[in-house]
Design an enzyme around this catalytic site. Sequence first.
Site, short mmCIF file in Angstrom:
data_model
loop_
_atom_site.label_atom_id
_atom_site.label_comp_id
_atom_site.label_asym_id
_atom_site.label_seq_id
_atom_site.Cartn_x
_atom_site.Cartn_y
_atom_site.Cartn_z
N SER A 1 0.84 -1.19 0.00
CA SER A 1 0.00 0.00 0.00
C SER A 1 0.88 1.25 0.00
O SER A 1 1.76 1.37 -0.85
CB SER A 1 -0.96 -0.05 1.19
OG SER A 1 -2.04 0.82 1.02
N ASP B 1 -8.61 -5.79 -5.39
CA ASP B 1 -8.19 -4.65 -4.58
C ASP B 1 -8.60 -3.34 -5.26
O ASP B 1 -8.17 -3.06 -6.38
CB ASP B 1 -6.68 -4.69 -4.39
CG ASP B 1 -6.17 -3.60 -3.47
OD1 ASP B 1 -6.99 -2.90 -2.84
OD2 ASP B 1 -4.94 -3.44 -3.38
N HIS C 1 -5.95 -6.80 -1.14
CA HIS C 1 -4.91 -5.81 -0.83
C HIS C 1 -3.63 -6.49 -0.35
O HIS C 1 -3.62 -7.15 0.68
CB HIS C 1 -5.44 -4.86 0.23
CG HIS C 1 -4.75 -3.53 0.30
ND1 HIS C 1 -4.46 -2.78 -0.82
CD2 HIS C 1 -4.29 -2.82 1.36
CE1 HIS C 1 -3.87 -1.65 -0.45
NE2 HIS C 1 -3.74 -1.66 0.86
#
Length: 521
Positions: free
Chosen positions: A199, A455, A480
Amino acid sequence: MTCDAGVVGNLKTKGLSGQLYCDVILVTSVDMRFILSSVALVLCVDVLHSLPHTYLQSRQHHDADPRFTEKFFTQTLDHFNFNSMGNGTFNQRYLITDQYWEKGFGPIFFYTGNEGDIWEFALNSGFITELAAQQRALVIFAEHRYYGKSLPFEKDSFNIPQISLLTVEQALADYAIMITELKQQLGATDCPVIVFGGSYGGMLSVYMRLKYPNVVAGALAASAPILSTAGLGDSRQFFRDVASDFESVSSDCTDAVRGAFHQLKELAESQEYRHIQSAFALCKPLSSAQDIHQLNGFLRNAFTLMAMLDYPYSTHFMGNMPANPVKVACETMLGGSDLLGNLRDTAAIVYNATGILPCFDLYSLYLECADPTGCGLGFDSLAWDYQACTEIELCYESNNVTDMFPPMPFTDEDRRLYCSKRWGVVPRPGWLNIQFWGDALSTASNIIFSNGDLDPWANGGVRTSLSDSLIALNISGGAHHLDLRGSNEADPVSVISARKTEADLIAHWVKMERTRLQKFV
């Protein structure tokens, strides 16, 4: 994300008055949202206020994991101004394990910590330690400044102007200095370094390879939305892709969600606030359009989290999630004719997994901020809000046309007004695009961009390989940064294959870097 929602844990203790109970609530924020340090708030109340995933749980996990040692590194406060702070320092936390390391020879796997408590990332990135065992690597997880315990000014860190040292550039310099000095201390000066991140942490790994190729030999950037957070792309993409996850389970599911939000809208327009309070089990009565806006954000955030964390097994990362939470949510939304009740129960998958929460306190469980995908709660949410007000662009909107949510715009002007009022800053749109190359990455090398097709952050990142050393891996059925998680028997074949490719590329980069270093011996 990068900017994920927050969760609140609860410890019930008896108050001094004898009969009154005090809830010691430990607030954690998550993870581009996005994870996860704590601030304790003591609330003496007669009812229990809690959420499923507790900070206490994660601390217990920390104590039970013997692989990592928690240490602190003496870090420079300001790397770029010799006058403002002099050579002032702060204590930056990192976790280290040499359990698998071939000392002085094996590579160094360095996790570029993102917006939260570094333990949360270490405990949910098992692939890195699995790979370390294969490639005899030293593993370090570094905590990002202003998150977790790495607070440059302790309790004053979130005051103005102290918070001004929270920038991407300062964080990258922290990691470059830490890597360089720890290599010296550990007798590892000739050990190649590979950075990992998920991320926002994946964005930092990319930036480390771009900014400090002399320090790191390669980067694995999982679910790194380096394009959308630089202001590139469509502001509708994120919530469109959240809705798409639910649509892929059943179009009836998204129709039901739209129908429930439409019923809520009609009740709000009629100012039937008591009906809404009852339907959604809210702790406090609503009284304004702002309260309805808060409720919409609270509900939308639940769907966002379930889409991000749609793993094929139950997890305790950013909350207690069942296996396949999107499927569970759709089953709940289609569980009967009471659409508002179904919407409430679907939100409870995120906000009340334990079932012990008697009601929802909208303004305690969800905070609106400069990141429409959620800043979380607690001190970490303050840090992420500031970053979303300065360098990181998150002007995402829902519109009820390309997605299933109420129209909730968040424009550049909305961001400017909010950030000026909240932090006294004016955002600089386009800065990341200039500073970290935007989509003009073709001259870079040795970066893996991995994304799962479940995601909602994926389409904000690099989905197509740019060269034979800028590799995009698209993981079918992946949520994710699924590839950074440890192996699980429920893993889809796609992520098993992706991890194998990642391992092979990293081994190749390590070999290349050793060859390069030997030329200078």
